[in-house]
Design a protein around this motif. Structure first.
Motif, mmCIF file in Angstrom:
data_model
loop_
_atom_site.group_PDB
_atom_site.id
_atom_site.type_symbol
_atom_site.label_atom_id
_atom_site.label_comp_id
_atom_site.label_asym_id
_atom_site.label_seq_id
_atom_site.Cartn_x
_atom_site.Cartn_y
_atom_site.Cartn_z
ATOM 1 N N LEU A 365 0.809 -1.221 0.000
ATOM 2 C CA LEU A 365 0.000 0.000 0.000
ATOM 3 C C LEU A 365 0.841 1.268 0.000
ATOM 4 C CD1 LEU A 365 -2.704 -1.066 2.612
ATOM 5 C CD2 LEU A 365 -2.922 -1.038 0.119
ATOM 6 N N ARG A 366 2.149 1.151 0.222
ATOM 7 C CA ARG A 366 3.006 2.325 0.389
ATOM 8 C C ARG A 366 3.825 2.565 -0.867
ATOM 9 N NH1 ARG A 366 6.530 1.858 5.518
ATOM 10 N NH2 ARG A 366 4.437 1.781 6.440
ATOM 11 N N VAL A 367 3.404 3.522 -1.683
ATOM 12 C CA VAL A 367 4.129 3.840 -2.920
ATOM 13 C C VAL A 367 3.637 5.183 -3.446
ATOM 14 C CG1 VAL A 367 2.487 2.715 -4.471
ATOM 15 C CG2 VAL A 367 4.885 2.884 -5.143
ATOM 16 N N ASP A 368 4.533 5.922 -4.108
ATOM 17 C CA ASP A 368 4.147 7.208 -4.677
ATOM 18 C C ASP A 368 3.553 7.066 -6.075
ATOM 19 O OD1 ASP A 368 5.004 8.986 -2.551
ATOM 20 O OD2 ASP A 368 7.059 8.456 -3.084
ATOM 21 N N ALA A 369 4.104 6.168 -6.884
ATOM 22 C CA ALA A 369 3.644 6.024 -8.266
ATOM 23 C C ALA A 369 3.789 4.574 -8.703
ATOM 24 C CB ALA A 369 4.429 6.939 -9.193
ATOM 25 N N THR A 370 2.912 4.148 -9.603
ATOM 26 C CA THR A 370 2.901 2.782 -10.126
ATOM 27 C C THR A 370 2.871 2.832 -11.646
ATOM 28 O OG1 THR A 370 1.734 1.979 -8.171
ATOM 29 C CG2 THR A 370 1.654 0.594 -10.128
ATOM 30 N N ALA A 371 3.670 1.984 -12.283
ATOM 31 C CA ALA A 371 3.838 2.030 -13.733
ATOM 32 C C ALA A 371 2.516 1.905 -14.481
ATOM 33 C CB ALA A 371 4.797 0.923 -14.172
ATOM 34 N N GLU A 372 1.648 1.041 -14.011
ATOM 35 C CA GLU A 372 0.434 0.739 -14.767
ATOM 36 C C GLU A 372 -0.683 1.761 -14.561
ATOM 37 O OE1 GLU A 372 2.404 -3.247 -13.735
ATOM 38 O OE2 GLU A 372 2.038 -1.331 -12.746
ATOM 39 N N PHE A 373 -0.598 2.585 -13.521
ATOM 40 C CA PHE A 373 -1.707 3.471 -13.178
ATOM 41 C C PHE A 373 -1.566 4.841 -13.825
ATOM 42 C CE2 PHE A 373 -2.249 0.233 -10.066
ATOM 43 C CZ PHE A 373 -3.586 0.246 -9.736
ATOM 44 N N GLY A 374 -2.687 5.333 -14.319
ATOM 45 C CA GLY A 374 -2.787 6.689 -14.835
ATOM 46 C C GLY A 374 -4.205 7.173 -14.639
ATOM 47 N N ARG A 375 -4.387 8.285 -13.957
ATOM 48 C CA ARG A 375 -5.740 8.767 -13.675
ATOM 49 C C ARG A 375 -6.529 9.053 -14.948
ATOM 50 N NH1 ARG A 375 -4.782 13.082 -8.676
ATOM 51 N NH2 ARG A 375 -4.013 11.542 -7.152
ATOM 52 N N ASP A 376 -5.809 9.412 -15.995
ATOM 53 C CA ASP A 376 -6.456 9.721 -17.263
ATOM 54 C C ASP A 376 -6.387 8.550 -18.239
ATOM 55 O OD1 ASP A 376 -3.721 9.836 -17.444
ATOM 56 O OD2 ASP A 376 -3.690 11.482 -18.889
ATOM 57 N N ASP A 377 -5.891 7.409 -17.782
ATOM 58 C CA ASP A 377 -5.641 6.269 -18.676
ATOM 59 C C ASP A 377 -5.783 4.992 -17.846
ATOM 60 O OD1 ASP A 377 -4.928 4.953 -21.051
ATOM 61 O OD2 ASP A 377 -2.782 5.062 -20.600
ATOM 62 N N TRP A 378 -7.021 4.597 -17.566
ATOM 63 C CA TRP A 378 -7.276 3.579 -16.545
ATOM 64 C C TRP A 378 -7.249 2.147 -17.051
ATOM 65 C CZ3 TRP A 378 -11.576 0.756 -17.802
ATOM 66 C CH2 TRP A 378 -12.488 1.348 -18.673
ATOM 67 N N LYS A 379 -7.357 1.903 -18.352
ATOM 68 C CA LYS A 379 -7.442 0.527 -18.841
ATOM 69 C C LYS A 379 -6.191 -0.305 -18.554
ATOM 70 C CE LYS A 379 -11.015 1.036 -22.369
ATOM 71 N NZ LYS A 379 -11.359 0.887 -23.809
ATOM 72 N N PRO A 380 -4.970 0.250 -18.717
ATOM 73 C CA PRO A 380 -3.800 -0.558 -18.335
ATOM 74 C C PRO A 380 -3.822 -0.955 -16.860
ATOM 75 C CG PRO A 380 -3.126 1.260 -19.727
ATOM 76 C CD PRO A 380 -4.561 1.509 -19.376
ATOM 77 N N ALA A 381 -4.246 -0.036 -15.981
ATOM 78 C CA ALA A 381 -4.319 -0.363 -14.554
ATOM 79 C C ALA A 381 -5.360 -1.440 -14.299
ATOM 80 C CB ALA A 381 -4.649 0.890 -13.748
ATOM 81 N N LEU A 382 -6.483 -1.358 -14.997
ATOM 82 C CA LEU A 382 -7.525 -2.365 -14.836
ATOM 83 C C LEU A 382 -7.015 -3.736 -15.248
ATOM 84 C CD1 LEU A 382 -10.501 -2.872 -14.105
ATOM 85 C CD2 LEU A 382 -11.065 -2.461 -16.505
ATOM 86 N N MET A 383 -6.271 -3.789 -16.343
ATOM 87 C CA MET A 383 -5.677 -5.045 -16.793
ATOM 88 C C MET A 383 -4.713 -5.592 -15.749
ATOM 89 S SD MET A 383 -3.279 -5.647 -20.155
ATOM 90 C CE MET A 383 -2.407 -7.185 -20.432
ATOM 91 N N ALA A 384 -3.849 -4.714 -15.205
ATOM 92 C CA ALA A 384 -2.874 -5.149 -14.205
ATOM 93 C C ALA A 384 -3.561 -5.637 -12.940
ATOM 94 C CB ALA A 384 -1.912 -4.006 -13.884
#
Length: 397
Positions: A365-384
């Protein structure tokens, strides 16, 4: 979406998290991006900023023909990005054919060969007196006794070209590993014949002893116009697979010694473009040792954006020979993870007895940024998330 000072399109070779970071960076500036990748299911293909997808041919010559055909349909020389070793090798090999049709930044062919070839790099570090473990190129005629005469166990075996160990046939037998460690001659006798079924180009190197969190990288971008523009150092606190993999969680740190060594190495090479020098701190001496150099965007290059430097867009502007933005005096100290491999890494550290269940959860739960996440680009995060969360929860519980 930001407006760019130029509408010149871009082409990205490679659809992993490296390619995703480039596509997002450029797309947010309004730049049309074509992704060329072998797998239509890789994560970068999910980005809303990918304008066009083209399936990459397996044969390098066919890939070049594909690129030239794409260039013929565009009225401008597009910017070209390569995000893996195999694409770096192809662009370097065919640079003369591509140069009239694409804008790209790449080091000279000799320097690229040193970076890509493990044996060539081993010779280079020895000649330059750079801190690196000793190594021996292994051929079909190399005997175990010859290795013992020249090197001291424990040893690691790695491919001359790293992408050779990413093919499905190799992964099925050995897993997703960068190196394989041997502690005794008997282990080496068993391993070498099996590895030779996959490749004859091997390097055996003395192991750098130390824990997984002793891994670091010095990242640098060097402009052909202005020299080094930006650099930073990261500590890879976790790697996957554990003990012999790639960074899954990194923290921006300050390390003057590694920056000095990395700068000296790249200056000696005359390197142009992006590079990452991978270090491991030797447990017995406390000395940082170089074990690899990557001549393309590393998987963790998104740490630049998290730290306040939009690296892919900077590279795009440089390729177009336009003015560059002012860089911050010092990148922000941030943490960055690749979710798809950091979840399995955390679970493996727990199985290894290094983390408790609570520690795994807190670190997840402790992290500043994640490669797959983008607030304006959510599909890669959803896949991950769809792929990572169920197995993570099963492993945690």
């Amino acid at each position: 979406m930001k407006e760019t000072m130029s509408a010149v399109p871009a082409v990205v070779l490679g659809g992993g998290v490296n390619g995703l970071g480039v596509i997002r960076s450029l797309g947010r500036h309004g730049i049309p991006v074509t992704l060329i990748n072998r797998n239509r299911q890789d994560i970068a293909t999910r980005s809303r900023y990918m304008t066009t997808f083209i399936k990459a041919p397996d044969d390098p010559k066919e890939l070049i023909d594909c690129l030239l055909d794409l260039a013929a349909r565009c009225h401008e020389r597009q910017a070209l990005f390569y995000t893996s070793d195999i694409f770096l090798e192809i662009v370097s090999q065919y640079r003369d054919r591509l140069a009239d049709h694409y804008r790209f930044i790449i080091s000279d062919e000799k320097s690229v060969g040193i970076v890509l070839g493990k044996d060539a790099f081993d010779r280079f570090t020895a000649e330059q007196g750079l801190p690196a473990p000793r190594g021996v190129e292994v051929t079909a005629e190399t005997s175990i006794s010859e290795l013992e005469d020249r090197l001291t166990y424990p040893l690691v075996v790695k491919p001359q070209l790293s992408f050779e160990w990413r093919v499905a046939r190799f992964v099925d037998e050995f897993g997703s590993v960068k190196v394989i460690r041997c502690d005794t001659p008997d282990e080496m006798r068993d391993l070498l014949p099996r590895l030779r079924q996959h490749t004859s180009r091997l390097l055996v190197q003395e192991a750098i002893l130390g824990e997984d969190d002793a891994h670091y990288s010095f990242y640098s971008y060097r402009s052909p116009r202005f020299g080094e523009i930006v650099c930073l150092c990261v500590n890879k606190e976790r790697i996957w697979p554990i003990h012999n993999g790639v960074g899954s969680f990194a923290r921006v740190v300050t390390n003057a010694e590694m920056c000095e060594i990395g700068t000296r190495l790249l200056n000696t090479l005359g390197w142009v473009g992006v590079a990452s020098i991978c270090f491991k701190v030797e447990r017995r001496t406390g000395r940082p040792m170089i074990h690899e150099v990557n001549g393309r965007l590393p998987q963790l290059h998104g740490v630049f954006q998290a730290a306040g430097v939009d690296l892919p867009y900077l590279m795009y502007l440089d390729a177009l020979d336009v003015p560059l933005p002012k860089m911050p005096d010092r990148p922000r100290s941030v943490t960055y993870r690749i979710l798809s491999i950091d979840g399995p890494a955390l679970l493996a550290y727990r199985r290894d007895g290094q983390l408790s269940r609570l520690q795994v959860l807190m670190k997840a739960l402790r992290v500043d940024a994640t490669a797959e996440f983008g607030r304006d680009d959510w599909k890669p995060a959803l896949m991950a998330l769809r792929e990572a969360v169920p197995s993570f929860l099963r492993g945690l519980l």
